[in-house]
Enzyme design. Structure first.
Site, PDB file in Angstrom:
ATOM      1  N   ASP A 294       0.796  -1.235   0.000  1.00  0.00           N
ATOM      2  CA  ASP A 294       0.000   0.000   0.000  1.00  0.00           C
ATOM      3  C   ASP A 294       0.831   1.289   0.000  1.00  0.00           C
ATOM      4  O   ASP A 294       0.548   2.226   0.758  1.00  0.00           O
ATOM      5  CB  ASP A 294      -0.951   0.002   1.207  1.00  0.00           C
ATOM      6  CG  ASP A 294      -1.941  -1.141   1.182  1.00  0.00           C
ATOM      7  OD1 ASP A 294      -1.865  -1.981   0.276  1.00  0.00           O
ATOM      8  OD2 ASP A 294      -2.794  -1.191   2.086  1.00  0.00           O
TER       9      ASP A 294
ATOM     10  N   ASP B 146      -4.730  -0.769  -1.583  1.00  0.00           N
ATOM     11  CA  ASP B 146      -6.081  -0.525  -1.096  1.00  0.00           C
ATOM     12  C   ASP B 146      -6.896  -0.004  -2.275  1.00  0.00           C
ATOM     13  O   ASP B 146      -6.449   0.912  -2.983  1.00  0.00           O
ATOM     14  CB  ASP B 146      -6.027   0.536   0.014  1.00  0.00           C
ATOM     15  CG  ASP B 146      -6.483   0.007   1.361  1.00  0.00           C
ATOM     16  OD1 ASP B 146      -6.685  -1.204   1.500  1.00  0.00           O
ATOM     17  OD2 ASP B 146      -6.625   0.826   2.289  1.00  0.00           O
TER      18      ASP B 146
ATOM     19  N   HIS C 137     -10.749   0.863  -2.725  1.00  0.00           N
ATOM     20  CA  HIS C 137     -12.092   0.913  -2.161  1.00  0.00           C
ATOM     21  C   HIS C 137     -13.109   1.538  -3.105  1.00  0.00           C
ATOM     22  O   HIS C 137     -12.823   2.564  -3.736  1.00  0.00           O
ATOM     23  CB  HIS C 137     -12.087   1.736  -0.873  1.00  0.00           C
ATOM     24  CG  HIS C 137     -11.243   1.165   0.226  1.00  0.00           C
ATOM     25  ND1 HIS C 137     -11.321  -0.149   0.613  1.00  0.00           N
ATOM     26  CD2 HIS C 137     -10.323   1.748   1.043  1.00  0.00           C
ATOM     27  CE1 HIS C 137     -10.479  -0.360   1.615  1.00  0.00           C
ATOM     28  NE2 HIS C 137      -9.858   0.777   1.892  1.00  0.00           N
TER      29      HIS C 137
ATOM     30  N   HIS D  32     -10.506   7.120   1.689  1.00  0.00           N
ATOM     31  CA  HIS D  32      -9.145   7.005   1.156  1.00  0.00           C
ATOM     32  C   HIS D  32      -9.084   5.913   0.097  1.00  0.00           C
ATOM     33  O   HIS D  32      -9.883   4.984   0.096  1.00  0.00           O
ATOM     34  CB  HIS D  32      -8.146   6.699   2.280  1.00  0.00           C
ATOM     35  CG  HIS D  32      -8.384   5.356   2.919  1.00  0.00           C
ATOM     36  ND1 HIS D  32      -9.379   5.140   3.869  1.00  0.00           N
ATOM     37  CD2 HIS D  32      -7.779   4.150   2.740  1.00  0.00           C
ATOM     38  CE1 HIS D  32      -9.360   3.877   4.249  1.00  0.00           C
ATOM     39  NE2 HIS D  32      -8.407   3.248   3.572  1.00  0.00           N
TER      40      HIS D  32
ATOM     41  N   LYS E 209      -7.097  -4.967  -2.915  1.00  0.00           N
ATOM     42  CA  LYS E 209      -7.819  -5.409  -1.728  1.00  0.00           C
ATOM     43  C   LYS E 209      -8.791  -4.321  -1.286  1.00  0.00           C
ATOM     44  O   LYS E 209      -8.665  -3.165  -1.684  1.00  0.00           O
ATOM     45  CB  LYS E 209      -6.857  -5.746  -0.586  1.00  0.00           C
ATOM     46  CG  LYS E 209      -6.000  -4.581  -0.097  1.00  0.00           C
ATOM     47  CD  LYS E 209      -4.925  -5.084   0.847  1.00  0.00           C
ATOM     48  CE  LYS E 209      -4.098  -3.957   1.424  1.00  0.00           C
ATOM     49  NZ  LYS E 209      -4.824  -3.121   2.387  1.00  0.00           N
TER      50      LYS E 209
ATOM     51  N   CYS F 165      -2.102  -2.612   7.803  1.00  0.00           N
ATOM     52  CA  CYS F 165      -1.987  -3.457   6.614  1.00  0.00           C
ATOM     53  C   CYS F 165      -0.700  -4.274   6.588  1.00  0.00           C
ATOM     54  O   CYS F 165      -0.702  -5.423   6.145  1.00  0.00           O
ATOM     55  CB  CYS F 165      -2.147  -2.609   5.357  1.00  0.00           C
ATOM     56  SG  CYS F 165      -3.806  -1.870   5.258  1.00  0.00           S
TER      57      CYS F 165
END
Length: 212
Positions: free
Chosen positions: A9, A51, A53, A85, A110, A155
């Site tokens: 990340d 990440d 989202h 974020h 993810k 993470c």
């Protein structure tokens, strides 16, 4: 032995000016680039997690109309509610521009399910769904991981613990990690948990010295 460097990340939103900026997060990029160069010269695989989202992710404080860093539950699991974020395809979700991205062999996403958070690069927080990472590593006969990234206490920690549980040999580059540290000792505690579970912790200098 087939080895991979796993960069966790290293995204704009976790660095200076980002929506969820980790203190000194930018300082990991130089460590990452030095490791990328070192690994590339040795034929090691280089992979990254992101990440990723949806805009309505349930871990976002805005979705619950609560203050960022509030505590609660999501999908029956304990949850910290974060500032919005790493929204898919946003500038904040992109890898840091100074990261040597051309050397990355594969990227894994993810946190795509809006109903559950995903700290680990391997599983969501309920371990109900896996990312593609473990299967890909197995297909490429990778058994040894070097892990670094953001953030130490979330993470990185959960990625390391899952990697150990899956049977990988795990080496963590500590100065390539920085933590959120909602509580001041969170990162220290996270490193202790990783070591207790079987990870070997190195600074970059120590790692390079031990490897020759």
């Amino acid at each position: 032995m087939v080895r991979a460097l796993l960069l966790v990340d290293l995204q704009n939103d976790f660095c200076a000016g980002g929506a969820l900026a980790v203190p000194q997060g930018d300082s990991t990029i130089d460590i990452a680039n030095r490791l990328i160069d070192w690994c590339a010269t040795r034929g090691d695989v280089i992979v990254a997690s992101l990440d990723w989202h949806p805009i309505n992710h349930g871990s976002f404080a805005s979705q619950r109309q609560v203050a960022p860093y509030s505590q609660g539950q999501l999908d029956g699991l304990a949850q910290t509610f974060w500032p919005d974020h790493c929204v898919q395809n946003s500038e904040g979700a992109a890898l840091h521009p100074l990261l040597e991205q051309r050397a990355i062999n594969k990227t894994f996403y993810k946190g795509e399910n809006p109903q559950v958070d995903s700290y680990s690069a391997f599983f969501d927080n309920g371990r109900r769904q896996a990312t593609e990472l473990n299967a890909w590593l197995q297909q490429n006969n990778i058994s040894d991981l070097i892990i670094m990234g953001l953030a130490t206490d979330y993470c990185v920690k959960f990625t390391v613990l899952d990697a150990l549980d899956l049977g990988y040999t795990v080496n963590v580059i500590t100065d390539g990690c920085r933590g959120v540290n909602i509580q001041p000792q969170d990162s220290t505690q996270a490193f202790m948990e990783m070591a207790a579970a079987g990870a070997t912790l190195y600074t970059l200098a120590d790692w390079l010295e031990t490897q020759g």
